[in-house]
Write a protein that holds these residues in place. Structure first.
Motif: not given
Length: 157
Positions: A76-85
């Protein structure tokens, strides 16, 4: 090679056995990376077990506090990464032959998740298209091992 990191066309996985060349590519990217390119260095020696891999990725990619430290949460996290922008991602992985040596059966799971995530980022599945590249440095013994697990084309430099 740095220009490849901006492409949405594969290959997205790059491999070398040459430590010096690997470090040169990382140093060059670190000096010249545009502000919208995220890059980090992970050492396989810090990822000997599944628990250690989760801890290292969580730190290096700033996973959120809710990261559950299991494969589903990692996926889930590796496919999201929105917090890194960022608009592109490059993860350098040195000593890759060391990864999960204490949990050898988990390597196929890790590679499958990473490979699928890289493809989803490139295709823009559920998000904007963004290049996600993995640059691996390891000894020659790993070449065959990777070939057994990866479906994607791997460039060797």
């Amino acid at each position: 090679m740095d220009t490849q990191f901006h492409s949405l066309e594969g290959p997205f996985i790059h491999f070398t056995t040459n430590n010096k060349l690997f470090q040169q590519h990382y140093d060059q990217l670190a000096k010249t990376a545009p502000s919208d390119l995220f890059h980090t260095m992970i050492d396989g020696k810090d990822c000997l077990s599944t628990k250690a891999l989760f801890k290292t990725f969580s730190k290096k990619l700033a996973f959120p506090d809710y990261f559950g430290k299991n494969w589903d949460a990692f996926n889930e996290c590796i496919n999201d990464l929105e917090w890194l922008d960022y608009s592109q991602y490059v993860v350098f992985f040195k000593n890759f032959e060391q990864i999960l040596t204490k949990d050898n059966d988990e390597l196929a799971i890790f590679l499958n998740i990473i490979e699928e995530a890289i493809q989803k980022w490139a295709e823009g599945v559920d998000r904007l298209q963004k290049p996600f590249h993995l640059v691996l440095q390891a000894n020659e013994d790993l070449v065959g091992k990777l070939g057994n697990h990866l479906k994607a084309t791997v460039t060797v430099f």
